[in-house]
Scaffold this active site. Structure first.
Site, PDB file in Angstrom:
ATOM      1  N   LYS A 185      50.564  47.085 -34.359  1.00 47.84           N
ATOM      2  CA  LYS A 185      51.275  48.220 -34.811  1.00 47.84           C
ATOM      3  C   LYS A 185      50.242  49.359 -35.198  1.00 47.84           C
ATOM      4  O   LYS A 185      49.106  49.098 -35.562  1.00 47.84           O
ATOM      5  CB  LYS A 185      52.172  47.894 -36.286  1.00 47.84           C
ATOM      6  CG  LYS A 185      51.127  47.728 -37.214  1.00 47.84           C
ATOM      7  CD  LYS A 185      52.113  48.284 -38.537  1.00 47.84           C
ATOM      8  CE  LYS A 185      51.063  48.715 -39.698  1.00 47.84           C
ATOM      9  NZ  LYS A 185      51.766  48.822 -41.006  1.00 47.84           N
ATOM     10  N   HIS A 190      58.166  47.334 -40.540  1.00 50.10           N
ATOM     11  CA  HIS A 190      58.103  46.167 -41.619  1.00 50.10           C
ATOM     12  C   HIS A 190      59.429  46.081 -42.345  1.00 50.10           C
ATOM     13  O   HIS A 190      59.996  45.216 -42.380  1.00 50.10           O
ATOM     14  CB  HIS A 190      57.128  46.055 -42.635  1.00 50.10           C
ATOM     15  CG  HIS A 190      55.655  46.359 -41.979  1.00 50.10           C
ATOM     16  ND1 HIS A 190      55.456  45.381 -41.064  1.00 50.10           N
ATOM     17  CD2 HIS A 190      54.569  46.873 -42.219  1.00 50.10           C
ATOM     18  CE1 HIS A 190      54.094  45.433 -40.612  1.00 50.10           C
ATOM     19  NE2 HIS A 190      53.603  46.538 -41.608  1.00 50.10           N
ATOM     20  N   LYS A 201      52.409  53.844 -51.534  1.00 52.58           N
ATOM     21  CA  LYS A 201      51.021  53.465 -52.054  1.00 52.58           C
ATOM     22  C   LYS A 201      50.754  53.889 -53.508  1.00 52.58           C
ATOM     23  O   LYS A 201      51.576  54.808 -54.032  1.00 52.58           O
ATOM     24  CB  LYS A 201      49.989  54.281 -51.215  1.00 52.58           C
ATOM     25  CG  LYS A 201      49.890  53.764 -49.610  1.00 52.58           C
ATOM     26  CD  LYS A 201      48.718  54.273 -49.001  1.00 52.58           C
ATOM     27  CE  LYS A 201      48.442  53.889 -47.849  1.00 52.58           C
ATOM     28  NZ  LYS A 201      47.901  52.300 -47.817  1.00 52.58           N
TER      29      LYS A 201
HETATM   30  P1  NAP Z   1      38.892  49.868 -36.787  1.00 57.80           P
HETATM   31  O1  NAP Z   1      38.391  49.283 -38.163  1.00 57.80           O
HETATM   32  O2  NAP Z   1      38.719  51.109 -36.642  1.00 57.80           O
HETATM   33  O3  NAP Z   1      38.402  49.006 -35.562  1.00 57.80           O
HETATM   34  C1  NAP Z   1      38.644  49.721 -34.356  1.00 57.80           C
HETATM   35  C2  NAP Z   1      37.566  48.418 -33.311  1.00 57.80           C
HETATM   36  O4  NAP Z   1      37.912  49.226 -32.025  1.00 57.80           O
HETATM   37  C3  NAP Z   1      36.214  48.416 -33.756  1.00 57.80           C
HETATM   38  O5  NAP Z   1      35.902  46.943 -33.461  1.00 57.80           O
HETATM   39  C4  NAP Z   1      35.709  49.162 -32.668  1.00 57.80           C
HETATM   40  O6  NAP Z   1      34.168  49.027 -32.355  1.00 57.80           O
HETATM   41  C5  NAP Z   1      36.596  49.106 -31.443  1.00 57.80           C
HETATM   42  N1  NAP Z   1      36.644  50.149 -30.442  1.00 57.80           N
HETATM   43  C6  NAP Z   1      36.876  51.460 -30.604  1.00 57.80           C
HETATM   44  N2  NAP Z   1      36.707  52.016 -29.782  1.00 57.80           N
HETATM   45  C7  NAP Z   1      36.426  51.442 -28.674  1.00 57.80           C
HETATM   46  C8  NAP Z   1      36.275  51.400 -27.488  1.00 57.80           C
HETATM   47  N3  NAP Z   1      36.319  52.630 -26.533  1.00 57.80           N
HETATM   48  N4  NAP Z   1      35.888  50.265 -26.461  1.00 57.80           N
HETATM   49  C9  NAP Z   1      35.734  49.063 -27.125  1.00 57.80           C
HETATM   50  N5  NAP Z   1      36.165  48.748 -28.611  1.00 57.80           N
HETATM   51  C10 NAP Z   1      36.337  49.730 -29.282  1.00 57.80           C
HETATM   52  O7  NAP Z   1      40.547  49.402 -36.837  1.00 57.80           O
HETATM   53  P2  NAP Z   1      41.475  48.324 -37.665  1.00 57.80           P
HETATM   54  O8  NAP Z   1      41.508  48.622 -38.815  1.00 57.80           O
HETATM   55  O9  NAP Z   1      40.663  47.100 -37.293  1.00 57.80           O
HETATM   56  O10 NAP Z   1      42.744  48.587 -36.952  1.00 57.80           O
HETATM   57  C11 NAP Z   1      42.775  48.057 -35.305  1.00 57.80           C
HETATM   58  C12 NAP Z   1      44.246  47.784 -35.047  1.00 57.80           C
HETATM   59  O11 NAP Z   1      45.046  47.265 -35.996  1.00 57.80           O
HETATM   60  C13 NAP Z   1      45.111  49.256 -35.103  1.00 57.80           C
HETATM   61  O12 NAP Z   1      46.083  49.505 -34.120  1.00 57.80           O
HETATM   62  C14 NAP Z   1      45.492  49.310 -36.496  1.00 57.80           C
HETATM   63  O13 NAP Z   1      46.724  50.244 -36.533  1.00 57.80           O
HETATM   64  C15 NAP Z   1      46.039  48.100 -36.579  1.00 57.80           C
HETATM   65  N6  NAP Z   1      46.332  47.424 -38.014  1.00 57.80           N
HETATM   66  C16 NAP Z   1      45.219  47.545 -38.747  1.00 57.80           C
HETATM   67  C17 NAP Z   1      45.525  47.024 -39.941  1.00 57.80           C
HETATM   68  C18 NAP Z   1      44.352  46.862 -41.150  1.00 57.80           C
HETATM   69  O14 NAP Z   1      44.519  46.540 -42.107  1.00 57.80           O
HETATM   70  N7  NAP Z   1      43.163  47.310 -40.807  1.00 57.80           N
HETATM   71  C19 NAP Z   1      46.784  46.428 -40.454  1.00 57.80           C
HETATM   72  C20 NAP Z   1      48.029  46.716 -39.671  1.00 57.80           C
HETATM   73  C21 NAP Z   1      47.305  47.186 -38.229  1.00 57.80           C
HETATM   74  P3  NAP Z   1      33.201  50.187 -31.739  1.00 57.80           P
HETATM   75  O15 NAP Z   1      33.214  51.242 -32.660  1.00 57.80           O
HETATM   76  O16 NAP Z   1      31.947  49.275 -32.251  1.00 57.80           O
HETATM   77  O17 NAP Z   1      33.546  50.098 -30.672  1.00 57.80           O
END
Ligand code: NAP
Length: 489
Positions: A147, A239, A338
């Site tokens: 999401k 959710h 929040k």
């Molecule tokens: P994040 O910390 O910003 O991680 C993004 C990931 O994508 C990193 O591994 C980044 O590594 C990679 N990435 C970015 N651009 C890229 C590209 N062009 N090619 C290949 N890899 C790339 O984000 P996140 O918080 O983990 O969230 C990921 C997803 O889960 C999102 O859709 C978010 O909405 C969802 N989500 C997250 C959470 C949470 O708690 N974090 C909760 C619910 C949903 P590099 O920069 O090295 O490429």
């Protein structure tokens, strides 16, 4: 009591965004737990993909760090788990690297293939197109979409169209981790596995329902993301509406995926519209200011943003009606935010009061029965009943819970929702994932609220960090003679 964990068939799980916050904080640790439990066979592979250049050892170090104390506690299993890891540096928007990645995945043609898109949704379309061009979308391939799926109906449909050009709907797993929570599944079992509740489960006996998902945290690392989305898009559209569906859907004919999802869809389509004509009466949006959260002084939302300006809501409360025969007239109060006083997610089903009290005034009044389903922090179910206060001294009424904390009752920590959901993808069971029409129906209902807020030009109401949101949220429910369930009741 012991639970049995059956191993799943060998799989390749590709985590696009394998170095990101979700992967490191959640996906890799939960996979390790399933590995320690013997559910993941050694022929499986977990393949991280991100742009940062790491060799395999570097990625294994990152994974070991992500496992924290578990790595030391299960040192032997940790080594075996790390041996499943591989890493491919790849910018998914560029051509380089896809050939090598494809050859690597094709080395194990018999493994089930799961592509987990744990990147910004802005990359979902690119990744799926590439997977199609590399012909990695066939056979047992499945794709998991995190999401949020879009910021509105148009954005969600664009993503769904593009992903749908590469993967069949049966291959697409739109994750809403709330659906993987033990209590949410227990809601199904309570409702449909007991003769007790279903006859009472309607406007005839239910007075109102509350759904609260409260966080104590502020923005944290995800400020850019959150400020573009806000509480309605980030929490309610997915959710909270999914929880509402689980509470209100008709009994499905079976737990087959489409039987359940068809019933949820009917609920989403039955939600009474909220738009510019009634949004001011039925919705409250708030934004936190500085305050005391968990004993600490914390800054306000705007102080946490780079430019200090935003009309994004960090709190929302809604009064919703499900316009169908079963639920007509029952208000559903939803709130999420929040910087609230406690981290809690719960569903409260309040039954109608007894029609006539036979007890003397001095005995006290029978209170409403309440069924409280707590999703976090301590998952469990409480049924509040009126009983006689034990002992001599006349007949006095007392309100007590039949309390079943799952940890206490079963002596086991419940699995994290992601543990179940990831393995459900491998098993090919989409029951707890959202179908395209569900996601779009939820946006179709949410969009007019967003439009109404935008056209009203009203700023969100301020609330102090550490409080339960703006006073208007209290008024929203108290106007109808109810109060929010607070404390551990
Ligand atoms: P994040 O910390 O910003 O991680 C993004 C990931 O994508 C990193 O591994 C980044 O590594 C990679 N990435 C970015 N651009 C890229 C590209 N062009 N090619 C290949 N890899 C790339 O984000 P996140 O918080 O983990 O969230 C990921 C997803 O889960 C999102 O859709 C978010 O909405 C969802 N989500 C997250 C959470 C949470 O708690 N974090 C909760 C619910 C949903 P590099 O920069 O090295 O490429």
């Amino acid at each position: 009591m012991t639970s049995v964990s059956l191993p799943v068939d060998p799989f390749d799980l590709v985590i696009f965004g394998g170095t990101g916050d979700l992967a490191v904080r959640k996906l890799l640790p939960v996979l390790f737990k399933r590995f320690v439990d013997g559910q993941i066979r050694p022929a499986s592979r977990i393949i991280g993909v991100a742009r940062v250049v790491l060799d395999e050892d570097g990625y294994r170090r990152l994974v070991r760090d992500a496992l924290g104390e578990m790595a030391a506690a299960f040192a032997q299993q940790c080594e075996a788990f790390l041996a499943l890891m591989a890493y491919h540096p790849l910018d998914v928007r560029k051509d380089d690297g896809w050939d090598r990645f494809t050859s690597f995945v094709n080395e194990r043609p018999n493994n089930i293939r799961v592509f987990y898109l744990s990147t910004s949704p802005g990359l979902f379309i690119d990744i799926c197109q590439r997977l199609g061009e590399c012909r990695l979308n066939h056979g047992t391939a499945r794709v998991v979409l995190e999401k949020p799926l879009g910021r509105d109906l148009t954005g969600a449909s664009e993503i769904n169209d593009a992903v749908g050009r590469v993967f069949a709907e049966s291959q697409i797993y739109r994750i809403d981790h709330y659906l993987g929570k033990e209590t949410v599944q227990n809601l199904l079992v309570l409702r449909f596995g007991n003769a007790l509740f279903e006859p009472l489960w309607s406007t005839a006996h239910i007075d109102h329902v509350q759904i609260t998902v409260a966080e104590t945290l502020g923005l944290g690392r995800r400020a850019d993301y959150y400020d573009r989305y806000g509480a309605l898009r980030d929490m309610v559209q997915n959710h909270l509406l999914q929880l509402l569906c689980m509470v209100t859907m008709e009994p499905p004919s079976s737990l087959l995926p489409d039987a359940v999802r068809d019933e949820k869809l009917k609920v989403l389509r039955a939600l009474s519209p909220i738009d510019a004509s009634n949004a001011a009466r039925l919705t409250v949006r708030g934004q936190y200011r500085a305050g005391i959260s968990e004993g600490q002084s914390v800054p306000g939302y705007l102080d946490e943003l780079k430019d200090g300006r935003s009309s994004t809501e960090t709190f929302v409360a809604l009064k919703i009606e499900v316009g169908n025969w079963r639920w007509a007239g029952v208000p559903f109060y939803l709130r999420t935010g929040k910087r609230l006083p406690e981290k809690v997610s719960e569903i409260v089903v309040a039954f109608k009061p007894v029609r006539h009290s036979v007890f003397a005034r001095g005995s006290g009044m029978p209170l409403q029965n309440k069924l409280v389903l707590r999703l976090q922090p301590d998952e469990g179910v409480k049924l509040w009943l009126t009983i006689k206060d034990p002992g001599p001294g006349g007949l006095r009424l007392r309100h007590v819970p039949l309390d079943m904390s799952f940890v206490e009752a079963f002596g086991v920590q419940q699995p994290d929702a992601y543990e179940r959901l990831i393995l459900d993808v491998v098993r090919g069971n989409p029951t707890l994932f959202m179908r395209r029409d569900e996601v779009e129906a939820a946006w179709r209902w949410t969009d007019p609220i967003l439009d109404a807020w935008e056209s009203s030009n009203e700023a969100p109401r301020p609330y102090a960090a550490g409080s339960w949101g703006p006073s208007a949220a209290v008024a929203l429910i108290e106007r109808d003679g109810h109060t929010w369930n607070e404390g551990n009741d």
